[in-house]
Design a protein around this motif. Structure first.
Motif, PDB file in Angstrom:
ATOM      1  N   UNK A 154      -7.374   7.638  -3.075  1.00 62.50           N
ATOM      2  CA  UNK A 154      -8.619   6.886  -3.291  1.00 62.50           C
ATOM      3  C   UNK A 154      -8.265   5.470  -3.751  1.00 62.50           C
ATOM      4  N   UNK A 155      -7.271   5.363  -4.625  1.00 63.48           N
ATOM      5  CA  UNK A 155      -6.825   4.035  -5.077  1.00 63.48           C
ATOM      6  C   UNK A 155      -6.243   3.240  -3.900  1.00 63.48           C
ATOM      7  N   UNK A 156      -5.468   3.942  -3.078  1.00 65.17           N
ATOM      8  CA  UNK A 156      -4.869   3.282  -1.912  1.00 65.17           C
ATOM      9  C   UNK A 156      -5.961   2.719  -0.992  1.00 65.17           C
TER      10      UNK A 156
ATOM     11  N   UNK B 292       1.418   4.105  -8.677  1.00 59.54           N
ATOM     12  CA  UNK B 292       1.996   2.810  -8.280  1.00 59.54           C
ATOM     13  C   UNK B 292       1.531   2.464  -6.865  1.00 59.54           C
ATOM     14  N   UNK B 293       1.143   1.208  -6.700  1.00 53.10           N
ATOM     15  CA  UNK B 293       0.775   0.746  -5.358  1.00 53.10           C
ATOM     16  C   UNK B 293       1.680  -0.443  -5.000  1.00 53.10           C
TER      17      UNK B 293
ATOM     18  N   UNK C  99     -10.081   4.728   4.733  1.00 47.14           N
ATOM     19  CA  UNK C  99      -9.562   6.088   4.550  1.00 47.14           C
ATOM     20  C   UNK C  99      -9.169   6.690   5.894  1.00 47.14           C
ATOM     21  N   UNK C 100      -9.993   6.373   6.910  1.00 47.74           N
ATOM     22  CA  UNK C 100      -9.691   6.866   8.246  1.00 47.74           C
ATOM     23  C   UNK C 100      -8.368   6.283   8.733  1.00 47.74           C
ATOM     24  N   UNK C 101      -8.205   4.982   8.561  1.00 47.98           N
ATOM     25  CA  UNK C 101      -6.971   4.328   9.013  1.00 47.98           C
ATOM     26  C   UNK C 101      -5.748   4.823   8.239  1.00 47.98           C
TER      27      UNK C 101
ATOM     28  N   UNK D  86       0.793  -1.238   0.000  1.00 46.51           N
ATOM     29  CA  UNK D  86       0.000   0.000   0.000  1.00 46.51           C
ATOM     30  C   UNK D  86       0.825   1.287   0.000  1.00 46.51           C
ATOM     31  N   UNK D  87       2.125   1.157  -0.227  1.00 47.78           N
ATOM     32  CA  UNK D  87       2.896   2.389  -0.436  1.00 47.78           C
ATOM     33  C   UNK D  87       2.504   2.951  -1.797  1.00 47.78           C
TER      34      UNK D  87
END
Lengths: 424, 370
Positions: B256-258, B138-139, B322-324, B12-13
């Motif tokens: 948003x993708x993350x 990139x993820x 999103x909160x996390x 998730x970077x």
């Protein structure tokens, strides 16, 4: 014999048929000019296709061939009736140059602003100092220096249109040309003031000259601003793109005539008018190259006229001064550009290209200060030798300069469209 | 050439790449001045990267590896400021947007590198027509198998990113009617579209070897898929977004993708399968053509709904993530986009009142640089 055959068989000023050299010399100057224009376009195309030479070179060479320098088809006095049209051609180009200038760039890049001033001043100083060291009278040398400051806006703009260059060198060339032409005009006005200061009766000579200089510069500036504002106002109700060049040419004529009437500088006024119109109208100002096809015809006429003014008289004796003017000018401009190249974000290669593109010297600087082609009458008291050397140097820079500029933009700066690859 | 090992990277970077337009400040057409800008940026102070793209009127910027929204915005803002300062010094404008509104492809100049010359030789005029500008995200993934699973699971959300980022309504001086006309240019390339449905890195290696043996591809760079694995980075790369008109939007899209990736990885709401791709091209077209007003068919339930509504529902589902991830600001910006419209609509709104396209490009330039 039909009327046409009769007309072609002889010219009014000569018994010889029109198709002979003698007949052409005696022909009506308007007819002569039309024929010279045909020849100019043909030669320009030939030189362009065979040697990749700039087309303006063909136009100027045709003018030179038709002039007293070679075939004596036309006299320089034949230019007199064409003077308003030639002025219009210059006006059209200067207005367009003004419209391309974005003064904000000089604030965003102060080193560029410094370059614009330094390259003109250093070129002028180098030329003047070199001529003085070669024994030229100081006032005459300073006059030559003032003229040497400027780069020809006419050659620059037409060449940029022809090669369709885009990039740092092109953008800087345009803004520097506009600024150094204005600087040269200021220097020439200052020269008038200093020359008057040298006279005995300061009260009678100096004050009117200073007043005249201030009025001409300030008045031209205000007229330019007003002309730009007027164009914006007149343009507002128009939505027809085809009408834009007509409106612009009409305004150029109007502003030039008012400037001439009030003894202001028409060309400084038009340079400012272009800048003011761009600033006021933004995207609503669409300036076609040379203000469209009619402007392009005028430009050909202008280059023929410039060719007719070529002179090499006395080059056998004046060549040291001619070389001194040209060499000192290259050095002055080159040193200034190189000194500030990296600070103003230019590579060394681009700096070299920019220096070379600045070489076509401008007779326009003198035209900006005066209103006729008669240089000597504009600057009484200047040593004839220096003036002639300056004219020869201008001739040579007009012949070599466009070729240098084109090569610099294409090869050194790499700012022209690349030729289409085979099969692509 | 065989397929590279998949480098392990932190899950998730994020890494964001933006292709940007360089425009003349005189006529606002594209201007071939990438070299000048790159030279001026040689001594920039950020951890970000700037490099040439296929034509001389483009550059590509890339962020360093990021984990959260706020540092990503900070880096993109720094990048934008340094870029804008250099551009002003050179009298160049920098703009986002997926296409330039009126540039002519034939006048573009290929940037002189071996890779770009190769592409130009291979694809002919398509290479110059590829003067389009995208955002790549990139993820990070810990291994190749996870990367491929995520790649296929994400395909259902590809229309979201197309519609939200769409900023290329104008091509060659006309309104195409598409919100994202850029993807039509990308689609002309033979190896574009969706990736083949293979689920493990070993299987993918077999596919890659087959392709290289045909001589059609030489490396992963030859695949122009909407989402592709990037083994040397240890990421998957989403490539469908137009470059937005602001860096804030770019950061929001990335985050948003993350969030969606985290939701997919942790909740595993469905298992990707080949049949998911039956509606892929239809959904993709709808998003390109109609933007947020397009329709989307859910590949699992086969139901059809407005894309705008589907994004809203997705936002609700990923809110916890999103909160996390501390990406609530990003989610909010995406919600705002649903109400205000995407950048394509913003560009069209500039055209109203008869303003010329050069004014539209200038406004886009001001928006990106300010």
């Amino acid at each position: 014999m039909t009327a046409l055959e009769s007309w072609l068989s002889s010219s009014p000023g000569s018994a010889a048929p029109l198709w002979t050299l003698e007949g052409l010399r005696g022909a009506d100057p308007v007819l002569g000019f039309a024929l010279v224009m045909l020849a100019a376009v043909a030669l320009a195309e030939l030189l362009h296709r065979k040697l990749r030479a700039p087309r303006m070179l063909g136009h100027m060479i045709t003018g030179a061939l038709a002039s007293p320098l070679a075939l004596r088809l036309l006299d320089r006095t034949d230019l007199d009736p064409w003077k308003p049209i030639i002025d219009l051609a210059i006006g059209v180009l200067v207005f367009e140059l003004g419209s391309r200038i974005r003064p904000r760039w000089l604030i965003d890049n102060p080193w560029l602003a410094f370059t614009c001033v330094l390259e003109g001043v250093l070129a002028g100083l180098c030329v003047a100092a070199t001529l003085v060291s070669l024994g030229a009278p100081a006032p005459s040398a300073w006059l030559a220096g003032a003229v040497a400051m400027s780069t020809s806006p006419v050659i620059t703009l037409v060449l940029v249109h022809e090669v369709r260059s885009r990039g740092q060198v092109t953008e800087r060339l345009l803004i520097i040309t506009a600024i150094n032409t204005a600087l040269a005009m200021l220097a020439l006005k200052a020269w008038n003031v200093v020359a008057a200061a040298g006279s005995v009766n300061i009260g009678n000579e100096l004050v009117p000259v200073i007043t005249d200089a201030v009025v001409v510069i300030g008045g031209s500036f205000l007229l330019g601003i007003f002309a730009g504002w007027l164009l914006a106002k007149l343009n507002q109700p128009l939505r027809d793109a085809a009408a834009a060049p007509v409106l612009q040419i009409a305004l150029v004529i109007l502003a030039a005539m008012v400037a001439a009437q009030w003894k202001l500088s028409p060309l400084l006024a038009l340079l400012i008018a272009g800048m003011a119109a761009r600033s006021k109208m933004g995207h609503m100002l669409t300036v076609e190259p040379q203000l469209g096809s009619a402007g392009a015809v005028l430009t050909v006429l202008l280059f023929i006229a410039l060719g007719m003014l070529f002179t090499l008289d006395g080059i056998s004796t004046l060549w040291p001064w001619v070389i001194a003017i040209l060499a000192a000018r290259v050095v002055g401009k080159g040193v200034a550009v190189a000194l500030l190249a990296r600070l103003s974000a230019l590579s060394w290669r681009q700096a070299a290209a920019l220096t070379l593109t600045l070489q076509p010297m401008s007779s326009l600087a003198v035209l900006l200060a005066g209103n006729t082609f008669g240089w000597a009458s504009q600057f009484p008291g200047v040593a004839g030798g220096v003036l002639q050397a300056l004219l020869i140097a201008t001739t040579l820079s007009h012949l070599v300069g466009p070729v240098l500029t084109k090569w610099s933009l294409q090869s050194l700066a790499d700012e022209c469209p690349q030729p289409a690859a085979k099969g692509s | 050439m065989s397929l590279a090992e998949f480098t392990t990277s932190e899950a998730l970077t994020l890494g964001v790449e933006l292709e940007l337009q360089l425009v003349s400040m005189h006529d606002h057409d594209l201007s071939p001045q990438a070299d000048d800008l790159l030279r001026e940026l040689e001594r920039h102070t950020g951890a970000w990267d700037v490099k040439p793209e296929i034509t001389r009127s483009m550059i590509e910027i890339g962020t360093s590896i990021q984990r959260q929204h706020a540092p990503l915005v900070a880096e993109l803002t720094d990048l934008r400021q340094q870029l804008s300062r250099a551009a002003r010094k050179l009298n160049i404008g920098i703009a986002g947007g997926g296409t330039h509104a009126y540039q002519h492809w034939s006048e573009q100049q290929i940037y002189p590198t071996d890779r770009f010359h190769y592409i130009s030789e291979l694809y002919g005029y398509l290479a110059k027509q590829f003067t389009v500008f995208g955002q790549h995200v990139h993820v990070g993934c810990e291994n190749g198998d996870t990367a491929l699973w995520l790649l296929h699971a994400l395909s259902r959300y590809v229309p979201h990113f197309i519609a939200l980022s769409a900023s290329s309504p104008y091509v060659q001086g006309v309104d195409t009617g598409f919100d994202s006309a850029r993807l039509n240019s990308v689609f002309a390339f033979p190896l574009s579209g969706r990736a083949p449905f293979v689920r493990s890195w070993d299987e993918f290696g077999v596919y890659f070897d087959k392709m290289t043996s045909t001589g059609v591809v030489q490396s992963m760079k030859d695949f122009y898929w909407d989402i592709r694995p990037k083994p040397e980075f240890g990421t998957i790369e989403l490539r469908v977004c137009d470059t937005p008109l602001t860096v804030d939007k770019a950061a929001a899209l990335a985050c948003y993708l993350q969030c969606i990736c985290r939701y997919l990885r942790e909740e595993k709401p469905f298992e990707p399968e080949e049949d998911d791709y039956l509606v892929y091209t239809f959904n993709r077209f709808q998003a390109c053509r109609f933007g947020l007003d397009g329709e989307i068919v859910d590949p699992k339930t086969k139901t059809r709904q407005k894309l705008r509504d589907d994004i809203l529902r997705t936002l609700a589902r990923v809110d916890e993530h999103a909160l996390d991830l501390q990406a609530l600001n990003a989610s909010q910006l995406i919600r705002d986009t649903l109400h205000e419209g995407n950048d394509a609509q913003w560009l069209r709104s500039r055209r109203k009142g008869g303003m010329p396209l050069s004014a539209v490009v200038e406004d886009a330039t001001k928006r990106w640089m300010s």
